[in-house]
Structure formats: structure tokens, C-alpha cells
Write a protein that holds these residues in place. Structure first.
Motif, PDB file in Angstrom:
ATOM      1  N   THR A 200       0.835  -1.200   0.000  1.00  0.00           N
ATOM      2  CA  THR A 200       0.000   0.000   0.000  1.00  0.00           C
ATOM      3  C   THR A 200       0.870   1.251   0.000  1.00  0.00           C
ATOM      4  O   THR A 200       2.050   1.215   0.342  1.00  0.00           O
ATOM      5  N   GLY A 201       0.274   2.384  -0.387  1.00  0.00           N
ATOM      6  CA  GLY A 201       1.037   3.622  -0.492  1.00  0.00           C
ATOM      7  C   GLY A 201       1.889   3.615  -1.748  1.00  0.00           C
ATOM      8  O   GLY A 201       1.579   2.938  -2.729  1.00  0.00           O
ATOM      9  N   ARG A 202       2.976   4.363  -1.729  1.00  0.00           N
ATOM     10  CA  ARG A 202       3.878   4.415  -2.884  1.00  0.00           C
ATOM     11  C   ARG A 202       4.878   3.261  -2.783  1.00  0.00           C
ATOM     12  O   ARG A 202       5.985   3.417  -2.272  1.00  0.00           O
ATOM     13  N   ALA A 203       4.459   2.090  -3.215  1.00  0.00           N
ATOM     14  CA  ALA A 203       5.307   0.900  -3.188  1.00  0.00           C
ATOM     15  C   ALA A 203       5.156   0.160  -4.506  1.00  0.00           C
ATOM     16  O   ALA A 203       4.068   0.115  -5.085  1.00  0.00           O
ATOM     17  N   THR A 204       6.255  -0.428  -4.970  1.00  0.00           N
ATOM     18  CA  THR A 204       6.235  -1.135  -6.260  1.00  0.00           C
ATOM     19  C   THR A 204       5.933  -2.618  -6.102  1.00  0.00           C
ATOM     20  O   THR A 204       5.711  -3.309  -7.086  1.00  0.00           O
ATOM     21  N   GLY A 205       5.933  -3.113  -4.860  1.00  0.00           N
ATOM     22  CA  GLY A 205       5.658  -4.524  -4.620  1.00  0.00           C
ATOM     23  C   GLY A 205       5.641  -4.795  -3.131  1.00  0.00           C
ATOM     24  O   GLY A 205       5.983  -3.925  -2.316  1.00  0.00           O
ATOM     25  N   PRO A 206       5.224  -6.000  -2.734  1.00  0.00           N
ATOM     26  CA  PRO A 206       5.127  -6.324  -1.309  1.00  0.00           C
ATOM     27  C   PRO A 206       6.488  -6.266  -0.611  1.00  0.00           C
ATOM     28  O   PRO A 206       7.452  -6.885  -1.061  1.00  0.00           O
ATOM     29  N   HIS A 207       6.559  -5.523   0.462  1.00  0.00           N
ATOM     30  CA  HIS A 207       7.749  -5.463   1.313  1.00  0.00           C
ATOM     31  C   HIS A 207       7.383  -4.676   2.563  1.00  0.00           C
ATOM     32  O   HIS A 207       6.323  -4.056   2.638  1.00  0.00           O
TER      33      HIS A 207
END
Length: 286
Positions: free
Chosen positions: A257-264
């Protein structure tokens, strides 16, 4: 007559002894240690104070940064300090005051080898509208007020990593997005799969559990002494603001969620509102 003439001298001798003997506790030897003695830019360290004559909490500073203490026994105090990632390498003095007792101890800060990461992101991930900027500004005001909060110590023993997995972006990484300078990474990104459990790094109180524009679903824990841990990009939170948590409790789940390119998981630690390398905190002997 002889005894009477001797009495003034006896009184003078007793008075002299009483005058030169210090009051109980004032002769206590103040012992101050710092560990580690050599750190890198952006690292944390521990200051231990023992043998203080005063029962009041000591105060200490390194440069302009304040170190806050808690009790660890009789006339024993422990504080966790930090230097920012942009602190100049060199020798610094930690100035400690316990009542009327003062001690200085040396701390060496070495230059850290921060990485540079060049990222290529789609336009919608990097563009921010005026409305979005206002939202971010208001959220930053809220976060800064949280990070300036100093509560009583809740942490107990060493801090733990919230997700046991590979770190994909270290602390202090200089990020260049689409060939344009962006920012310095003020935490660590930990690899994970959607839904993996995220655990509290130490005992504390949930200071915030809500969605943020950049961080997505976010949990911030207040551990006392001005120490806060930050968990961002969660798929969902498992706590609410005001909850008390223990080290190892599940507080949320990995997401993007938010400004993220993938799960982390973005994991950050603030000490007296200074962003520090979380790994340096995990390595402290507490």
C-alpha cells in the motif's frame, strides 16, 4: 583546669573532621561508558551511567542531540543515543550531567558507505499533485509531533527484526528516480510476501495505526525515551491507536500500500526524532 583548657582544642579538632568529610553519597564515583565507542553515520549507541550521587535521571548531549535515560538499577541509568546519517565523521564528546556531577566521554563517528540506487518508475508513481502535496504536508506535521513525544520507558531488552527476511534496500541509500535525485532512504526495506506477519520490535504503545499517502497502511510504536519504530506499506494493520503491545506481537501484515512497487516492509526507527539505521539498534546490547 587542664581538662577545661583542653576542651576548645578538642571541639576544634572534631569540627574540622566533620567539615572535611563529605556528606554520604557526594563522594560517589560517577562511571560513564558508551558502547559501541566507534559508530558510523546514522548509527545508535548506548550510554550507561553508574554511581550517580543523585537519584534524578541524568542528562546528556552529543552535539545538539539529547540522550534520554531510564533506570536500570540502584544509581544505574541507561540511555540510547543516535547521530544522523549526515553527521560529519570525526570525534565527538558526549557530555553527561548527573546532579552536580559531570563527565565527558568520547564517541568516534566514521563515514558510512551509503549506496546509490537508480530506479525507473512509471509517471503515476512519481507525480504528486498540489492536493497530494498538501496531504503529505499535513501528515508530516502529525508524524513530527509523534516523534517528538517522550514517554516513560516501555522497551525491554534488545530490539528484534519485525520480519526475518532479506533486506533489499539498506538505510541511507541515495535514491535517483527516473534519472532525477529523489531522497535518502531513512529505513530498511525487508523482502516479504503479501500477508506475511509483521511483529513488534519491542514492547510499546501504538502511537499511530492508519493509512498515509506515501507509507500506505502504517503502524508506529512508541517504546519510551523518545524511541519510535515505524512499519509501512502493510496490507492491513492488526492493532489500533492506543493499544499496548509486547515484543513479538503481530501488529500487521506485509503489503504494497502507499507508494510501493511490490510487497515489502519499510522498517524505520527514530530516536529523539533522528532517523537511525535500524540494524544498528538491533545490534545494541540492552
Amino acid at each position: 583546669m587542664r581538662l577545661r583548657s583542653f576542651l576548645p582544642f578538642l571541639f576544634l579538632a572534631i569540627s574540622t573532621v566533620l567539615f572535611v568529610l563529605p556528606a554520604r553519597g557526594l563522594c560517589a564515583h560517577l562511571r560513564v561508558t558508551v558502547a559501541p565507542k566507534i559508530i558510523k553515520q546514522g548509527d545508535a549507541f548506548v550510554v550507561s551511567v553508574r554511581g550517580a550521587a543523585s537519584s534524578a535521571l541524568p542528562t546528556a548531549t552529543v552535539g545538539q542531540n539529547e540522550i534520554r535515560f531510564s533506570r536500570c538499577g540502584e544509581r544505574c541509568f541507561v540511555g540510547i543515543g543516535a547521530v544522523s546519517y549526515d553527521t560529519r565523521a570525526g570525534l565527538y564528546r558526549i557530555k553527561v550531567m548527573a546532579g552536580k556531577q559531570k563527565r565527558n566521554i568520547q564517541l568516534t563517528v566514521k563515514k558510512a558507505a551509503f549506496r546509490t540506487a537508480s530506479l525507473s518508475l512509471p509517471h503515476e508513481m512519481t507525480s504528486i499533485s498540489p492536493t497530494d502535496l498538501e496531504i503529505i504536508r499535513e501528515e508530516n506535521i502529525l508524524l513530527n509531533s509523534l516523534f517528538l513525544t517522550v514517554s516513560e520507558r516501555a522497551w525491554d531488552g534488545p530490539f528484534m527484526i519485525p520480519v526475518d527476511n532479506t533486506i533489499v534496500m539498506p538505510f541511507g541509500t541515495k535514491r535517483i528516480m527516473n534519472k532525477t535525485w529523489s531522497s535518502v532512504h531513512r529505513g530498511v526495506d525487508i523482502r516479504g510476501s503479501e500477508g506475511d506477519e509483521v511483529r513488534a520490535s519491542n514492547n510499546g504503545r501504538v502511537a499511530l495505526a492508519r493509512s498515509l499517502f506515501l507509507g500506505g497502511n502504517t503502524v508506529i510504536l512508541d517504546h519510551g525515551q523518545g524511541i519510535h519504530t515505524i512499519y509501512m506499506h502493510l496490507s492491513r494493520t492488526h492493532v489500533v491507536t492506543g493499544d499496548s503491545v509486547s515484543k513479538g506481537d503481530v501488529i500487521g501484515f506485509i503489503g504494497s500500500t502507499g507508494r510501493a512497487t511490490g510487497p515489502h516492509l519499510h522498517f524505520g526507527i527514530k530516536i529523539s526524532n533522528i532517523s537511525v539505521n535500524p540494524l544498528s539498534v538491533l545490534e545494541l546490547r540492552l
